[in-house]
Design a protein around this motif. Structure first.
Motif, mmCIF file in Angstrom:
data_model
loop_
_atom_site.group_PDB
_atom_site.id
_atom_site.type_symbol
_atom_site.label_atom_id
_atom_site.label_comp_id
_atom_site.label_asym_id
_atom_site.label_seq_id
_atom_site.Cartn_x
_atom_site.Cartn_y
_atom_site.Cartn_z
ATOM 1 N N ASN A 1 -9.608 1.010 -2.489
ATOM 2 C CA ASN A 1 -8.180 0.784 -2.550
ATOM 3 C C ASN A 1 -7.455 1.778 -1.639
ATOM 4 O O ASN A 1 -7.505 2.977 -1.881
ATOM 5 N N LYS B 1 -8.239 1.457 5.384
ATOM 6 C CA LYS B 1 -8.098 0.015 5.580
ATOM 7 C C LYS B 1 -8.662 -0.455 6.921
ATOM 8 O O LYS B 1 -9.593 -1.243 6.962
ATOM 9 N N ALA C 1 -4.359 2.737 -1.062
ATOM 10 C CA ALA C 1 -3.356 3.639 -1.619
ATOM 11 C C ALA C 1 -4.022 4.779 -2.384
ATOM 12 O O ALA C 1 -3.604 5.937 -2.304
ATOM 13 N N THR D 1 0.835 -1.200 0.000
ATOM 14 C CA THR D 1 0.000 0.000 0.000
ATOM 15 C C THR D 1 0.872 1.253 0.000
ATOM 16 O O THR D 1 0.672 2.172 -0.792
ATOM 17 N N ASP E 1 -6.404 -4.855 -7.715
ATOM 18 C CA ASP E 1 -6.404 -5.202 -6.299
ATOM 19 C C ASP E 1 -7.520 -6.216 -6.016
ATOM 20 O O ASP E 1 -8.682 -5.985 -6.326
#
Lengths: 222, 363, 212
Positions: B125, B113, B127, B84, B286
Motif C-alpha cells: 500500500n 507505486k 500510502a 494515496t 485497498d
C-alpha cells in the motif's frame, strides 16, 4: 571433465578487467554477496574498508585455488575451497587483531562477514579453478576492485543522503594522512535516517542496479 | 507492461459501470466528513500539510508517468494518486512540517507505486509505505502530536501562525499532546496500572467523536465508521477485511483484558483509538494489495487485526496499523497462492466436477 | 606410475579422502600456529582497550596500580557476576569501576561506571549500544555531553526517587523524541550505585586485609 580454458595469447588482461569492473561485476551483474553489501554500506568509508578486505582475501584465495586446481578433484572441490577460504579469513582476522588493532576495530565486523561472502567461493569455482595463477590473481584483483567501487558508491550515496557527510571516519581506516577525505557536504543537515538503515540500502541498491541496466541498454543501442 | 484485453466480439459480456475514477471518487466521498472534521479540529497547519501532501503526490505521479512514457492525463486524474496522498496526509501528525508530506508523498508514489509498475502493480500500500518510511526516518517529527485547536477558536493559530508552524518549522510546545495510545504505553511502561491512567483522560465518547490528540485519520472514529459503512453499502469494499480485522483486534483485546484487566486495555479502547477504523475500512481494503478471494480476505483481515494488537501491546511502537497492513500486504501473494477461487466447473482441488451419470441424463 | 593408473587412482575414494585429510590437516596446523603466535599480542591489545575505557572513568591520578590486575567478581542483585576493577593508591581503594547494562530501545546498552570510594560518580561512558543513530545515540560522549551530567552525583544526590529522567519526575534530561534510551541509562546507573552501596564494605576493603 572440463579442462582449463586455453588462453591462446596468455592472460586476457582486457577481458578480465572489463568483466571484473563492469560487465560481470560481482554486485551489479552477478548480484552476489548482497549480505555484506547491504550490511556495511552505511558510509563510504565502511564500503571502502569492506571492499579492500574482500579484495585481499579474493586475490589470495584465487591464487591458492588456482595453484591446487590440478590436484583437487571435482567431487571434493567445494569442501576443499571452503576450508581454504575460511582458513585464510581466520588468518587475516587474527593477524589484523594482533598487529593492526586499530584497523581491526574498524574492519573486525567485516572480516567475519567475508567468510559468508559467496562471491569468493563463486570466483574460486568459476574462474580460479580453471585458469592459471596469473589470470586468477588478476581476476581476484579486478572482481575485488569492482566490488569495492560499488560498495563505496553505495555507501557514499547512503551517507550523503543519510547524514550529509562523505567518507566520515576515513582517517581511522586509512590513517591521519587521508583525513582530508572526510567531508561535510551539507552543513547543519538534519539527516535522513532511512537511508542509513537497512531499507535504505535495499532502495539505493535497487536504483544502482537499474542504473547499470540503463547504461548497458543505452550502450547497446549505439 | 500493459495488459491488453481483446475487444469482446461475442458472448455473454455484461458491462458494469465500475471504473477506477468512480471507485476512487466514492472512497474520497466516504473520507470527506472525517477529513473535514479533523481539519477543523486541527486548524490551518493541518490544512496546509494536507494540501502540500496531495500536491506533491500529483507532481510525483506526473513525473513518473512522463518518465515511464505513459499517458499523463488519464492516469493523473483517475483519483488513485490523490487518494494515496489523502490517506498519507490522514496518517501524519497534523502539525508536522511541510517536508514530511513532500518526502512521504514522493516515497509513496515513486518507490512504492511506480517502481513496481504503476497502478495495480504495487505489492504494498503506497500510502502506508510512505508513512512507515517517514516514521523510521524522522521519528521525532512523526511522533509529535498536538491537542486539538479548532479553526477560529480562541487561542488556535490563525492562518499566518499556521504558515509558521507548517513551513517555518516553529512548533509551539504549548499545544503538544500525546496520543491516547502513546500515553497509555508510556504510563504502563513505568509500572502504572490502567485503573490509574485511564479515568484521567480517556472517555470512549471523546475518543469516538475525535477531540483527542492524534493524526487526522485517527480523529473521529464515528465519522470514519460512517464513511466505511457507505463504502460497504456502495459495494466498493466487501465486509470480509474490515470485519475480520476489527473482530480479531477486539477478540485479542477482550481475551487479554479478561486475563489481566490492570495491564491490558479493553476491546472498545482498541477499536476506537488510533487508526483501527481508518485502517480496517480504507487502508487494508485497498483492492490492489489485498487477496482476491473472500476466504483470503478474511485471513488477511484477521492477520492485520492480530498484528495491530501485538504491535500496540508488546513492541516499541504505540500504534501499528501501518506496519500490520504492510506485513500482511507481503503475505497477500502467498494467501492468493493457497486460497484460490474455485474455477467454474471444477472443485477446490481443481478437478472437474462430477456430474450425474450420463446414462441417467440420456434416459 | 603411468597415466591410466594415476587417473584411476584420482577417481577412487581413497584419493578424495586423502585430499580432504591433507587440506584440513594443513589448515588446522596453520590455524594452531597462527593462534599461538597471535594470542599474546591480542590479549595485550584487549587489555589496552579496557585500560583506555577505564581511564575515562577513573582519573589516572587516583591510582598507582594496574587496574586490570586487582579485579574482584561479585554477584549483583540478580545473581549475575560483575567484574569490578579497583583503583588503589598504596593499600587504599580510591575508586572502583564496573560495567552496568541497561535495556535500551533496540537492545542492551553497556555502560562503564566509575565510582569514588565515597560513592560519588567519577564518570560514566557508554561502551556499546544499538540505539537509533541521530536520536538515541546522544548518550555517547562523542555525540553529546548528556552523560557528563552524572559526574559528581551519588545515590543521595539527587535522592533515589529523583534518579530518573524528567518525564518520570526525576532530575535528568531526556532527549526530545527519545525517552527510552536515557531512561535505560539512568536506571542502569542507579542500579550500579545501589549495587555499590550494598557491597561497599567488600569493595572498598583494602586488598591486603582480604582473606581470599
Amino acid at each position: 571433465m572440463t579442462t582449463a580454458l586455453k588462453t591462446p595469447k596468455g592472460i586476457q588482461w582486457g577481458r578480465i578487467t572489463r568483466d571484473g569492473l563492469w560487465s560481470n561485476n560481482v554486485i551489479l551483474s552477478q548480484t552476489l554477496a548482497l549480505c555484506p553489501t547491504l550490511a556495511v554500506t552505511g558510509t563510504a568509508t565502511n564500503g571502502l574498508g569492506m571492499g579492500l578486505a574482500t579484495t585481499a582475501v579474493l586475490i589470495v584465495s584465487n591464487i591458492l585455488v588456482s595453484l591446487i586446481r590440478n590436484v583437487v578433484t571435482p567431487e571434493v572441490r567445494i569442501p576443499v575451497y571452503i576450508v581454504v577460504i575460511a582458513t585464510l579469513v581466520t588468518l587475516v582476522d587474527l593477524g589484523l587483531n594482533a598487529y593492526a588493532h586499530e584497523l581491526h576495530k574498524v574492519l573486525g565486523l567485516f572480516i567475519a562477514l567475508i567468510v559468508v561472502n559467496c562471491a569468493i567461493l563463486g570466483r574460486a569455482e568459476s574462474f580460479a579453478s580453471k585458469n592459471g595463477v596469473g589470470a586468477a590473481a588478476l581476476d581476484g584483483l579486478m572482481m575485488g576492485l569492482g566490488f569495492t567501487i560499488v560498495l563505496m558508491v553505495l555507501g557514499g550515496v547512503r551517507e550523503i543522503i543519510g547524514s550529509g557527510t562523505l567518507f566520515s571516519g576515513a582517517a581511522l581506516l586509512l590513517g591521519q594522512a587521508m583525513s582530508f577525505l572526510e567531508l561535510t557536504l551539507i552543513p547543519d543537515y538534519r539527516g535522513f535516517l532511512l537511508a542509513i538503515l537497512p531499507p535504505g540500502g535495499f532502495v539505493a541498491l535497487g536504483f544502482l542496479l537499474a542504473g547499470k541496466r540503463l547504461i548497458d541498454r543505452r550502450a547497446m543501442r549505439k | 507492461m500493459s495488459i491488453e484485453t481483446p475487444a469482446p466480439s461475442a458472448g455473454p459480456f455484461a458491462h458494469e459501470r465500475v471504473s477506477i475514477s468512480r471507485t476512487m471518487g466514492l472512497v474520497m466521498l466516504a473520507l470527506l466528513p472525517a477529513t473535514l472534521f479533523s481539519l477543523w479540529q486541527f486548524g490551518w497547519p493541518a490544512i496546509y500539510l494536507f494540501l502540500v501532501t496531495v500536491a506533491t503526490v500529483l507532481v510525483a505521479e506526473a513525473a513518473c508517468l512522463r518518465i515511464a512514457g505513459k499517458p499523463i492525463r488519464p492516469f493523473l486524474f483517475d483519483g488513485s494518486a490523490v487518494l494515496t496522498g489523502w490517506l498519507l496526509a490522514m496518517t501524519l501528525p497534523p502539525w508536522a512540517p511541510w517536508w514530511t508530506g513532500v518526502v512521504g508523498g514522493f516515497i509513496a508514489i515513486v518507490i512504492a507505486k511506480h517502481v513496481f509498475g504503476g497502478i495495480g502493480q504495487n505489492l504494498f500500500n503506497p500510502a502506508m509505505v510512505g508513512r512507515v518510511a517517514l516514521l523510521i526516518a524522522f521519528p521525532l517529527e512523526l511522533t509529535r502530536f498536538v491537542n486539538p485547536a479548532p479553526l477560529f477558536a480562541a487561542g488556535s493559530p490563525d492562518w499566518q501562525q499556521g504558515l509558521a508552524i507548517t513551513f517555518g518549522g516553529q512548533f509551539p510546545d504549548a499545544f503538544s499532546g500525546a496520543t491516547l495510545l502513546g500515553h497509555v504505553r508510556t504510563e504502563l511502561g513505568q509500572g502504572h496500572l490502567l485503573s490509574d491512567i485511564l479515568p484521567n483522560l480517556y472517555s470512549p465518547v471523546a475518543d469516538s467523536v475525535g477531540t483527542l490528540a492524534g493524526s487526522l485519520g485517527e480523529g473521529s472514529a464515528l465519522l470514519i465508521l460512517l464513511g466505511g459503512l457507505l463504502l460497504l453499502y456502495k459495494r466498493v469494499i466487501t465486509w470480509q477485511i474490515p470485519l475480520a480485522m476489527l473482530g480479531t483486534l477486539a477478540l485479542a483485546a477482550t481475551l487479554m483484558h479478561l486475563i489481566d484487566p490492570a495491564h491490558y486495555t479493553g476491546p472498545l479502547y482498541h477499536l476506537v483509538s488510533g487508526a483501527s477504523l481508518l485502517g480496517a475500512f480504507f487502508i487494508a481494503t485497498d483492492l490492489v494489495t489485498s487477496p482476491v478471494t473472500a476466504r483470503g480476505q478474511i485471513l488477511f483481515g484477521a492477520g492485520c487485526g492480530l498484528l495491530v494488537y501485538v504491535i500496540r501491546t508488546w513492541t516499541g511502537y504505540p500504534e501499528g496499523v501501518a506496519f500490520a497492513v504492510l506485513l500482511m500486504n507481503a503475505c497477500t501473494p502467498l494467501i492468493d497462492h493457497y486460497v484460490r477461487p474455485r474455477v467454474y466447473g471444477r472443485d477446490r482441488q481443481g478437478e472437474p466436477l462430477e456430474y450425474a451419470d450420463e446414462a441417467e441424463i440420456s434416459r | 606410475m603411468n597415466a591410466t593408473t594415476w587417473s584411476e587412482f584420482r577417481q577412487g575414494i581413497g584419493y578424495q579422502g586423502l585430499l580432504l585429510g591433507v587440506t584440513v590437516t594443513m589448515a588446522a596446523t596453520l590455524l594452531v600456529v597462527a593462534d599461538r603466535v597471535t594470542r599474546e599480542p591480542i590479549a595485550q591489545r584487549h587489555a589496552e582497550d579496557m585500560n583506555a575505557s577505564l581511564a575515562q572513568v577513573i582519573p589516572p591520578a587516583l591510582h598507582d596500580n594496574d587496574l586490570l590486575a586487582n579485579t574482584v567478581t561479585l554477584n549483583d542483585a540478580n545473581g549475575t557476576p560483575v567484574q569490578i576493577y579497583r583503583a588503589l593508591a598504596g593499600d587504599r581503594v580510591t575508586a572502583v569501576a564496573f560495567q552496568v547494562t541497561g535495556k535500551g530501545y533496540a537492545g542492551d546498552i553497556d555502560v562503564i561506571l566509575g565510582l569514588a570510594a565515597d560513592g560519588k560518580v567519577l564518570g560514566a561512558r557508554v561502551l556499546a549500544h544499538k540505539e537509533t543513530p541521530g536520536l538515541g545515540d546522544k548518550i555517547e560522549v562523542a555525540k553529546g555531553d548528556w552523560i557528563l551530567a552524572f559526574d559528581g552525583r551519588s545515590l543521595g544526590d539527587p535522592p533515589p526517587a529523583r534518579w530518573a529522567v524528567k518525564k518520570d519526575g526525576g532530575d535528568f534530561d531526556q532527549f526530545s523524541g527519545a525517552t527510552i534510551t536515557p531512561r535505560a541509562v539512568v536506571r542502569a546507573l542507579k542500579g550500579g550505585l545501589e549495587f555499590f552501596a550494598t557491597n561497599r564494605a567488600v569493595l572498598t576493603a583494602s586488598p591486603g586485609n582480604r582473606q581470599n
